[in-house]
Motif scaffolding. Structure first.
Motif, PDB file in Angstrom:
ATOM      1  N   ASP A  55       0.826  -1.212   0.000  1.00 61.88           N
ATOM      2  CA  ASP A  55       0.000   0.000   0.000  1.00 61.88           C
ATOM      3  C   ASP A  55       0.858   1.258   0.000  1.00 61.88           C
ATOM      4  N   GLY A  56       1.938   1.224  -0.797  1.00 61.09           N
ATOM      5  CA  GLY A  56       2.760   2.410  -0.991  1.00 61.09           C
ATOM      6  C   GLY A  56       3.843   2.634   0.041  1.00 61.09           C
ATOM      7  N   VAL A  57       3.919   1.765   1.055  1.00 60.25           N
ATOM      8  CA  VAL A  57       4.926   1.917   2.103  1.00 60.25           C
ATOM      9  C   VAL A  57       6.043   0.898   1.885  1.00 60.25           C
ATOM     10  N   GLU A  58       7.294   1.353   1.914  1.00 62.73           N
ATOM     11  CA  GLU A  58       8.445   0.481   1.661  1.00 62.73           C
ATOM     12  C   GLU A  58       8.865  -0.297   2.902  1.00 62.73           C
ATOM     13  N   TYR A  59       9.200  -1.577   2.693  1.00 67.11           N
ATOM     14  CA  TYR A  59       9.743  -2.421   3.753  1.00 67.11           C
ATOM     15  C   TYR A  59      10.930  -3.202   3.180  1.00 67.11           C
ATOM     16  N   ASP A  60      11.948  -3.411   3.999  1.00 64.30           N
ATOM     17  CA  ASP A  60      13.081  -4.241   3.591  1.00 64.30           C
ATOM     18  C   ASP A  60      12.682  -5.712   3.632  1.00 64.30           C
ATOM     19  N   ILE A  61      13.185  -6.468   2.665  1.00 62.59           N
ATOM     20  CA  ILE A  61      13.054  -7.929   2.693  1.00 62.59           C
ATOM     21  C   ILE A  61      14.426  -8.515   2.974  1.00 62.59           C
ATOM     22  N   VAL A  62      14.509  -9.277   4.037  1.00 64.19           N
ATOM     23  CA  VAL A  62      15.740  -9.990   4.391  1.00 64.19           C
ATOM     24  C   VAL A  62      15.334 -11.435   4.672  1.00 64.19           C
ATOM     25  N   PRO A  63      16.281 -12.363   4.790  1.00 61.54           N
ATOM     26  CA  PRO A  63      15.891 -13.735   5.125  1.00 61.54           C
ATOM     27  C   PRO A  63      15.019 -13.786   6.376  1.00 61.54           C
ATOM     28  N   HIS A  64      13.942 -14.561   6.292  1.00 59.43           N
ATOM     29  CA  HIS A  64      13.005 -14.766   7.395  1.00 59.43           C
ATOM     30  C   HIS A  64      12.138 -13.532   7.668  1.00 59.43           C
ATOM     31  N   VAL A  74      -2.207  -3.764  -1.927  1.00 56.15           N
ATOM     32  CA  VAL A  74      -1.360  -3.791  -3.117  1.00 56.15           C
ATOM     33  C   VAL A  74       0.083  -4.025  -2.686  1.00 56.15           C
ATOM     34  N   THR A  75       0.700  -5.068  -3.244  1.00 57.66           N
ATOM     35  CA  THR A  75       2.114  -5.330  -2.959  1.00 57.66           C
ATOM     36  C   THR A  75       2.933  -5.122  -4.231  1.00 57.66           C
ATOM     37  N   ASP A  76       4.166  -4.686  -4.058  1.00 57.17           N
ATOM     38  CA  ASP A  76       5.027  -4.395  -5.196  1.00 57.17           C
ATOM     39  C   ASP A  76       6.475  -4.685  -4.806  1.00 57.17           C
ATOM     40  N   ILE A  77       7.074  -5.721  -5.381  1.00 55.69           N
ATOM     41  CA  ILE A  77       8.494  -6.005  -5.150  1.00 55.69           C
ATOM     42  C   ILE A  77       9.286  -5.009  -5.996  1.00 55.69           C
ATOM     43  N   ILE A  78       9.905  -4.013  -5.364  1.00 51.31           N
ATOM     44  CA  ILE A  78      10.536  -2.926  -6.122  1.00 51.31           C
ATOM     45  C   ILE A  78      12.047  -3.092  -6.255  1.00 51.31           C
ATOM     46  N   ASP A  79      12.637  -4.015  -5.504  1.00 50.64           N
ATOM     47  CA  ASP A  79      14.090  -4.192  -5.581  1.00 50.64           C
ATOM     48  C   ASP A  79      14.432  -5.633  -5.208  1.00 50.64           C
ATOM     49  N   LYS A 186       7.026   0.400  14.274  1.00 50.52           N
ATOM     50  CA  LYS A 186       5.923   1.243  14.724  1.00 50.52           C
ATOM     51  C   LYS A 186       5.803   2.527  13.909  1.00 50.52           C
ATOM     52  N   GLN A 187       6.915   3.197  13.706  1.00 45.67           N
ATOM     53  CA  GLN A 187       6.882   4.462  13.004  1.00 45.67           C
ATOM     54  C   GLN A 187       6.382   4.267  11.564  1.00 45.67           C
ATOM     55  N   LYS A 188       6.855   3.218  10.900  1.00 43.88           N
ATOM     56  CA  LYS A 188       6.459   2.967   9.519  1.00 43.88           C
ATOM     57  C   LYS A 188       4.982   2.631   9.426  1.00 43.88           C
ATOM     58  N   ASN A 189       4.506   1.825  10.352  1.00 44.23           N
ATOM     59  CA  ASN A 189       3.093   1.463  10.316  1.00 44.23           C
ATOM     60  C   ASN A 189       2.206   2.666  10.571  1.00 44.23           C
ATOM     61  N   ASN A 190       2.628   3.552  11.469  1.00 44.99           N
ATOM     62  CA  ASN A 190       1.841   4.743  11.768  1.00 44.99           C
ATOM     63  C   ASN A 190       1.699   5.625  10.542  1.00 44.99           C
ATOM     64  N   ILE A 191       2.739   5.635   9.697  1.00 38.12           N
ATOM     65  CA  ILE A 191       2.696   6.461   8.498  1.00 38.12           C
ATOM     66  C   ILE A 191       1.820   5.831   7.433  1.00 38.12           C
ATOM     67  N   GLY A 192       1.879   4.507   7.308  1.00 42.20           N
ATOM     68  CA  GLY A 192       1.277   3.905   6.131  1.00 42.20           C
ATOM     69  C   GLY A 192       0.247   2.838   6.357  1.00 42.20           C
ATOM     70  N   ILE A 193      -0.536   2.890   7.446  1.00 49.39           N
ATOM     71  CA  ILE A 193      -1.553   1.868   7.663  1.00 49.39           C
ATOM     72  C   ILE A 193      -2.506   1.804   6.473  1.00 49.39           C
ATOM     73  N   GLN A 194      -2.842   2.937   5.902  1.00 49.44           N
ATOM     74  CA  GLN A 194      -3.683   2.952   4.712  1.00 49.44           C
ATOM     75  C   GLN A 194      -3.116   3.958   3.723  1.00 49.44           C
ATOM     76  N   ASN A 195      -3.305   3.690   2.454  1.00 48.61           N
ATOM     77  CA  ASN A 195      -2.795   4.576   1.424  1.00 48.61           C
ATOM     78  C   ASN A 195      -3.892   5.501   0.916  1.00 48.61           C
ATOM     79  N   SER A 196      -4.809   5.844   1.768  1.00 48.87           N
ATOM     80  CA  SER A 196      -5.939   6.672   1.386  1.00 48.87           C
ATOM     81  C   SER A 196      -6.141   7.743   2.433  1.00 48.87           C
ATOM     82  N   ILE A 197      -6.429   8.967   1.980  1.00 46.33           N
ATOM     83  CA  ILE A 197      -6.645  10.075   2.916  1.00 46.33           C
ATOM     84  C   ILE A 197      -7.843   9.785   3.810  1.00 46.33           C
ATOM     85  N   LEU A 198      -8.945   9.348   3.188  1.00 47.43           N
ATOM     86  CA  LEU A 198     -10.132   9.068   3.996  1.00 47.43           C
ATOM     87  C   LEU A 198      -9.881   7.921   4.969  1.00 47.43           C
ATOM     88  N   SER A 199      -9.191   6.890   4.515  1.00 49.57           N
ATOM     89  CA  SER A 199      -8.890   5.764   5.395  1.00 49.57           C
ATOM     90  C   SER A 199      -7.957   6.195   6.517  1.00 49.57           C
TER      91      SER A 199
END
Length: 435
Positions: A55-64, A74-79, A186-199
């Motif tokens: 939903d527009g918020v970036e997360y690192d993927i590492v083993p496990h 919406v998920t998007d593998i960007i790197d 926590k900080q990342k989730n607070n920013i991007g729980i939803q990718n919508s202004i109304l949400s």
């Protein structure tokens, strides 16, 4: 214009479309197209390094890394810096949600669990957690086979029940994993729980929200935010925020014994008097009178409620375009009051009648937007809306984008991996040539 995302079909399995759950392996060597998922899934990255947007918020993927993706995210593998290897569990989210709701004593825990899954999409596992998740994944693979290899195991005694238990165990372990790493995300989730202004406003309505704060979150000016909200809802930021809080207050009044002061504190009102003032303005009666008219003691499981909720939900999915879809006519059809209808639906679907109806209509419209060349106006009428502005508002509420943005950014992927690559401009060109 190239499509930015693919809407996957809602089936959990390509082998058995009505399956509760499927298991599969994937290897990802390069960035992928963005995917909008209709079916829920757990994605366990056991090897590889990269980045994923959810939903527009970036997360690192590492083993496990373990991702919990609920429907319509919406998920998007960007790197991809090192080939990603993952185990994939796709399951029927609505069935699991409903099943737990009917289990006496699990009402509060199940609501909390599903809300948590929807708002915390990524967990990074530690040693003991790795071994637990691996055991659950292996059990599901042994029970179900591998979907993409068309290797489905023959059903053993109680396969369905066994699968339900394992999915539930996976959900609970995921929640426990996050309890140990919540601060890290926590900080990342607070920013991007939803990718919508109304949400965003909906999910953060209990906070001290201001026009300035929300504008900062979405990197736009206050005037732009104010205009967008006015265009979408026909109202101001302050009135919208209070309306959302009052909508939540009605559920607290129906389902809990909390005092007005406690409800006001939970919802972000300054005090009970402030809550009462806005409640009367919107609902036409005081909170106490509303509770007396519609409230009930506790949250007791009643089989009749479940049957009504499931029947009404099924009815809406098959008659969403009917002209007489009002809470009053549906409640009369099933021989109950409007308040009883809404209580049953809220309890088992977490939506009242009008919210559920809009949810169904928007989902049907989504399918038509990516699988037909009908105009947005025609689609809004065909799913039951008489007003295009109402359709646009509800679409944005559930999808975080306008119908035109959805059509331009989403294409449909079927279970055989084929895509509907229809483009409006190509059809318009063909039409022009015919003329």
């Amino acid at each position: 214009m190239s499509k930015k995302a693919i809407m996957q079909e809602s089936w959990t399995s390509g082998i058995n479309p009505v399956s509760l759950c499927s298991f599969d392996y994937e290897a990802i060597e390069k960035p992928t197209k963005a995917m909008m998922h209709q079916a829920a899934r757990f994605m366990y990255f056991n090897k590889g390094v990269g980045k994923i947007k959810i939903d527009g918020v970036e997360y690192d993927i590492v083993p496990h890394t373990l991702c919990a993706i609920t429907p319509w995210k919406v998920t998007d593998i960007i790197d991809v810096r090192d080939t990603l290897h993952l185990s994939l569990i796709v399951y029927d989210f609505q069935f699991m949600n409903t099943m737990l709701k009917v289990a006496p004593g699990l009402e509060v825990d199940s609501t909390s669990l599903f809300t948590f899954l929807a708002s915390h999409p990524v967990a990074y596992l530690e040693k003991e957690q790795i071994s637990t998740i691996y055991r659950i994944m292996s059990s599901l693979q042994n029970e179900l086979g591998v979907d993409s290899a068309v290797m489905r195991q023959a059903d053993q005694p109680f396969t369905f029940l066994y699968t339900v238990v394992k999915i539930l165990e996976l959900m609970v372990e995921y929640r426990r994993c996050l309890a140990l790493t919540e601060e890290a995300v926590k900080q990342k989730n607070n920013i991007g729980i939803q990718n919508s202004i109304l949400s965003y406003i909906y999910f953060h309505s209990a906070e001290h929200l201001t026009l300035e704060k929300v504008a900062e979150v979405f990197y736009i000016s206050e005037s732009s935010l104010s205009k967008r909200l006015s265009d979408l809802t026909g109202t101001t930021f302050t009135k919208l925020l209070n309306d959302i809080r009052i909508e939540k207050a009605t559920d607290y009044l129906i389902y809990t014994g909390l005092t007005l002061e406690e409800i006001a504190d939970i919802l972000g009102f300054s005090d009970a008097s402030h809550l009462s003032k806005h409640f009367v303005e919107k609902m036409g009666l005081t909170p106490n009178k509303y509770r007396k008219a519609y409230g009930k003691e506790g949250a007791v499981y009643r089989p009749a409620d479940k049957n009504i909720a499931l029947e009404v939900t099924d009815y809406l999915y098959n008659h969403y375009d009917a002209d007489d879809l009002l809470a009053s006519t549906i409640s009369e059809k099933y021989g109950i009051s409007v308040s009883e209808l809404n209580r049953a639906l809220l309890y088992y679907t977490e939506m009242n009648f009008i919210t559920l109806l809009n949810f169904v209509r928007v989902n049907k419209a989504s399918e038509m937007l990516v699988d037909s060349n009908y105009s947005i106006l025609d689609i809004s009428v065909s799913v039951g809306y008489s007003n295009i502005k109402t359709f646009n508002l509800n679409f944005y509420k559930f999808k975080g984008m306008t119908p035109s943005e959805f059509r331009e950014s989403i294409t449909l992927q079927r279970t055989d991996q084929s895509e509907n690559k229809y483009k409006n401009k190509d059809k318009n060109k063909e039409k022009k040539n015919r003329v």
